[in-house]
Motif scaffolding. Structure first.
Motif, PDB file in Angstrom:
ATOM      1  N   LEU A 212       0.828  -1.206   0.000  1.00 31.79           N
ATOM      2  CA  LEU A 212       0.000   0.000   0.000  1.00 31.79           C
ATOM      3  C   LEU A 212       0.863   1.256   0.000  1.00 31.79           C
ATOM      4  N   ASP A 213       0.283   2.362  -0.458  1.00 31.99           N
ATOM      5  CA  ASP A 213       1.021   3.621  -0.468  1.00 31.99           C
ATOM      6  C   ASP A 213       1.201   4.138   0.959  1.00 31.99           C
ATOM      7  N   VAL A 214       2.096   5.103   1.106  1.00 30.44           N
ATOM      8  CA  VAL A 214       2.462   5.602   2.433  1.00 30.44           C
ATOM      9  C   VAL A 214       1.264   6.172   3.166  1.00 30.44           C
ATOM     10  N   SER A 215       0.442   6.952   2.483  1.00 30.06           N
ATOM     11  CA  SER A 215      -0.708   7.594   3.128  1.00 30.06           C
ATOM     12  C   SER A 215      -1.703   6.568   3.665  1.00 30.06           C
ATOM     13  N   THR A 216      -2.020   5.550   2.858  1.00 24.80           N
ATOM     14  CA  THR A 216      -2.956   4.515   3.303  1.00 24.80           C
ATOM     15  C   THR A 216      -2.372   3.721   4.475  1.00 24.80           C
ATOM     16  N   SER A 217      -1.082   3.416   4.413  1.00 30.64           N
ATOM     17  CA  SER A 217      -0.426   2.676   5.498  1.00 30.64           C
ATOM     18  C   SER A 217      -0.479   3.456   6.803  1.00 30.64           C
ATOM     19  N   ILE A 218      -0.265   4.765   6.736  1.00 31.58           N
ATOM     20  CA  ILE A 218      -0.319   5.600   7.934  1.00 31.58           C
ATOM     21  C   ILE A 218      -1.731   5.598   8.519  1.00 31.58           C
ATOM     22  N   ASP A 219      -2.747   5.703   7.659  1.00 27.68           N
ATOM     23  CA  ASP A 219      -4.146   5.666   8.127  1.00 27.68           C
ATOM     24  C   ASP A 219      -4.422   4.364   8.878  1.00 27.68           C
ATOM     25  N   ILE A 220      -3.958   3.264   8.317  1.00 23.45           N
ATOM     26  CA  ILE A 220      -4.209   1.963   8.936  1.00 23.45           C
ATOM     27  C   ILE A 220      -3.471   1.852  10.267  1.00 23.45           C
ATOM     28  N   ARG A 221      -2.200   2.259  10.315  1.00 17.58           N
ATOM     29  CA  ARG A 221      -1.433   2.178  11.565  1.00 17.58           C
ATOM     30  C   ARG A 221      -2.060   3.047  12.659  1.00 17.58           C
ATOM     31  N   ASN A 222      -2.513   4.230  12.285  1.00 14.62           N
ATOM     32  CA  ASN A 222      -3.148   5.113  13.273  1.00 14.62           C
ATOM     33  C   ASN A 222      -4.387   4.458  13.870  1.00 14.62           C
ATOM     34  N   TYR A 223      -5.175   3.793  13.015  1.00 15.46           N
ATOM     35  CA  TYR A 223      -6.374   3.139  13.530  1.00 15.46           C
ATOM     36  C   TYR A 223      -6.023   1.965  14.437  1.00 15.46           C
TER      37      TYR A 223
ATOM     38  N   LEU B 180      27.850   7.333   3.605  1.00 18.83           N
ATOM     39  CA  LEU B 180      28.177   6.428   4.706  1.00 18.83           C
ATOM     40  C   LEU B 180      27.630   7.041   5.982  1.00 18.83           C
ATOM     41  N   ASN B 181      26.809   6.282   6.700  1.00 20.56           N
ATOM     42  CA  ASN B 181      26.213   6.784   7.941  1.00 20.56           C
ATOM     43  C   ASN B 181      26.276   5.729   9.035  1.00 20.56           C
ATOM     44  N   LYS B 182      26.633   6.172  10.227  1.00 18.54           N
ATOM     45  CA  LYS B 182      26.556   5.303  11.392  1.00 18.54           C
ATOM     46  C   LYS B 182      25.232   5.583  12.092  1.00 18.54           C
ATOM     47  N   ASN B 183      24.547   4.523  12.512  1.00 20.49           N
ATOM     48  CA  ASN B 183      23.220   4.677  13.102  1.00 20.49           C
ATOM     49  C   ASN B 183      23.152   4.043  14.478  1.00 20.49           C
ATOM     50  N   GLU B 184      22.196   4.518  15.263  1.00 17.95           N
ATOM     51  CA  GLU B 184      21.855   3.811  16.485  1.00 17.95           C
ATOM     52  C   GLU B 184      21.186   2.496  16.085  1.00 17.95           C
ATOM     53  N   PRO B 185      21.364   1.432  16.865  1.00 15.23           N
ATOM     54  CA  PRO B 185      20.746   0.146  16.504  1.00 15.23           C
ATOM     55  C   PRO B 185      19.240   0.271  16.316  1.00 15.23           C
ATOM     56  N   THR B 186      18.729  -0.355  15.276  1.00  8.63           N
ATOM     57  CA  THR B 186      17.295  -0.373  14.990  1.00  8.63           C
ATOM     58  C   THR B 186      16.762  -1.793  15.182  1.00  8.63           C
ATOM     59  N   LEU B 187      15.460  -1.933  15.038  1.00  3.20           N
ATOM     60  CA  LEU B 187      14.871  -3.268  15.121  1.00  3.20           C
ATOM     61  C   LEU B 187      15.381  -4.143  13.977  1.00  3.20           C
ATOM     62  N   GLU B 188      15.618  -3.549  12.821  1.00  3.09           N
ATOM     63  CA  GLU B 188      16.178  -4.303  11.704  1.00  3.09           C
ATOM     64  C   GLU B 188      17.579  -4.810  12.034  1.00  3.09           C
ATOM     65  N   ASP B 189      18.381  -3.981  12.725  1.00  2.32           N
ATOM     66  CA  ASP B 189      19.710  -4.419  13.155  1.00  2.32           C
ATOM     67  C   ASP B 189      19.608  -5.594  14.122  1.00  2.32           C
ATOM     68  N   ALA B 190      18.650  -5.511  15.047  1.00  2.00           N
ATOM     69  CA  ALA B 190      18.452  -6.608  15.998  1.00  2.00           C
ATOM     70  C   ALA B 190      18.069  -7.884  15.264  1.00  2.00           C
TER      71      ALA B 190
ATOM     72  N   ALA C 158       6.549  -2.443  12.962  1.00  2.00           N
ATOM     73  CA  ALA C 158       6.627  -3.264  14.171  1.00  2.00           C
ATOM     74  C   ALA C 158       7.171  -2.464  15.345  1.00  2.00           C
ATOM     75  N   GLU C 159       8.188  -1.642  15.074  1.00  2.00           N
ATOM     76  CA  GLU C 159       8.809  -0.860  16.139  1.00  2.00           C
ATOM     77  C   GLU C 159       7.848   0.177  16.705  1.00  2.00           C
ATOM     78  N   GLU C 160       7.043   0.785  15.843  1.00  2.00           N
ATOM     79  CA  GLU C 160       6.107   1.815  16.282  1.00  2.00           C
ATOM     80  C   GLU C 160       4.898   1.245  17.008  1.00  2.00           C
ATOM     81  N   LEU C 161       4.425   0.078  16.581  1.00  2.00           N
ATOM     82  CA  LEU C 161       3.140  -0.421  17.048  1.00  2.00           C
ATOM     83  C   LEU C 161       3.221  -1.435  18.186  1.00  2.00           C
ATOM     84  N   CYS C 162       4.211  -2.304  18.162  1.00  2.00           N
ATOM     85  CA  CYS C 162       4.148  -3.525  18.973  1.00  2.00           C
ATOM     86  C   CYS C 162       4.664  -3.338  20.398  1.00  2.00           C
TER      87      CYS C 162
END
Length: 345
Positions: A198-209, A325-335, A232-236
């Motif tokens: 789904l497009d970004v706008s529709t996905s955001i609507d669904i996550r908000n609900y 090149l960017n260094k990042n804080e660990p994310t759920l994808e990194d885990a 997953a990181e935002e919702l769970c």
């Protein structure tokens, strides 16, 4: 200060304050899903072990996530819990009922939505489809009409309510599919890749609900599978990582990220090259490569930051050019990469 036993994944559960005998007596936390030693084998030319000795408990009120690569067993597990498949071995109880011996009691109280599925009848309107599904569940007519109107409004589908389903867009069809799942007011809902494609706008609507639905009532429970780490990181509240039919970790998103430990997370963008040689460089704990039309995106976990020099040297020697090149804080994808050894897709 509430006792630790009253805390669940950052959520404070309902507590009945009783001063009988001078003690605080909490409500018992109710288990929505309880799985013990569950396995599922698919027969054919060659037997396939889709689920292997799964043990899992989901408490009432949780928004619980399942993460895993394609073929890891996520959909098979959801089909068993929603009574569409039987386990080969072990037990699974949903809302206190056994999926094998008491499936009908479960079906009245749950619902399931799968992303990308063709749900409903094209010759019927969106409203007619939703009405039909609520009647399958025996929702009273007045309640069903009010609930459908409310959900159509929330998802911005009022102007399409009387359009035939076959005439609307993919995003609008999926919104109807989501509404179908919630229109029966389930106690427990299974969402299998609900925002897939789904497009970004529709996905955001669904996550908000989804956030609003789970927060409105402490007894509602949701199990979500997704390929989108950010989702997953935002919702769970908690996430189980499943790989090759086995659960390799269960924790909160923050807890899973801490498991990366001292490893360094880097994101590299380069012009196209063959990334296979990166995997053999000492100190590369895990990586995932995502090629696009004119770039290669590499996300990796390194044992030590000094390894980045060897990686850049390898990319350059292959004839490619590093563009960022960017260094990042660990994310759920990194885990996930740390635990499974490869990316989600």
């Amino acid at each position: 200060m509430l006792p630790d036993t009253l805390l669940r994944t950052g959520r404070i559960w309902n507590v009945e304050q009783s001063f009988l005998l001078g003690h605080l007596i909490p409500f018992r936390v109710t288990t929505a899903i309880e799985i013990r030693s569950l396995s599922r084998v698919f027969s054919g030319r060659k037997e396939t072990l889709a689920l292997d000795d799964i043990n899992l408990t989901v408490e009432e009120g949780e928004l619980f996530g399942l993460l895993g690569p394609n073929g890891a067993g996520k959909t098979t597990l959801i089909k068993i819990l929603s009574t569409l498949l039987l386990p080969s071995n072990g037990t699974a109880h949903v809302l206190g009922h056994d999926v094998y011996s008491d499936a009908n009691s479960i079906r009245k109280r749950i619902n399931m939505v799968s992303g990308g599925e063709i749900s409903g009848y094209g010759l019927l309107t969106i409203r007619e489809n939703l009405w039909m599904f609520t009647q399958f569940y025996g929702v009273p007519r007045v309640v069903a009409k009010k609930r459908i109107d409310n959900l159509l409004d929330i998802f911005g589908l009022q102007d399409k309510a009387d359009a035939k389903l076959r005439t609307v867009s993919t995003g609008q069809r999926q919104k109807m599919n989501i509404i179908r799942g919630f229109a029966t007011d389930p106690e427990l809902i299974f969402l299998d890749e609900p925002t897939l494609g789904l497009d970004v706008s529709t996905s955001i609507d669904i996550r908000n609900y989804l956030r609003e639905w789970i927060s409105e009532c402490s007894s509602r429970t949701m199990m979500l599978t997704t390929h989108y780490m950010k989702e997953a990181e935002e919702l769970c509240d908690r996430v189980a990582i499943i790989d090759r039919g086995r659960i390799v970790a269960i924790d909160t998103p923050a807890g899973l990220k801490r498991r990366v430990g001292r490893g360094s997370s880097f994101l590299i963008e380069a012009t196209p090259f063959n990334p296979e040689s990166i995997q053999s460089i000492p100190g590369v704990r895990a990586f995932v490569a995502r090629p696009s039309e004119d770039h290669m995106h590499l996300r990796m976990i390194l044992d030590d930051e000094s390894v980045i020099a060897d990686i850049i040297s390898e990319i350059v020697s292959s004839g490619a050019q590093v563009t960022s090149l960017n260094k990042n804080e660990p994310t759920l994808e990194d885990a996930f990469m740390h635990l499974v050894g490869r990316g989600l897709v």
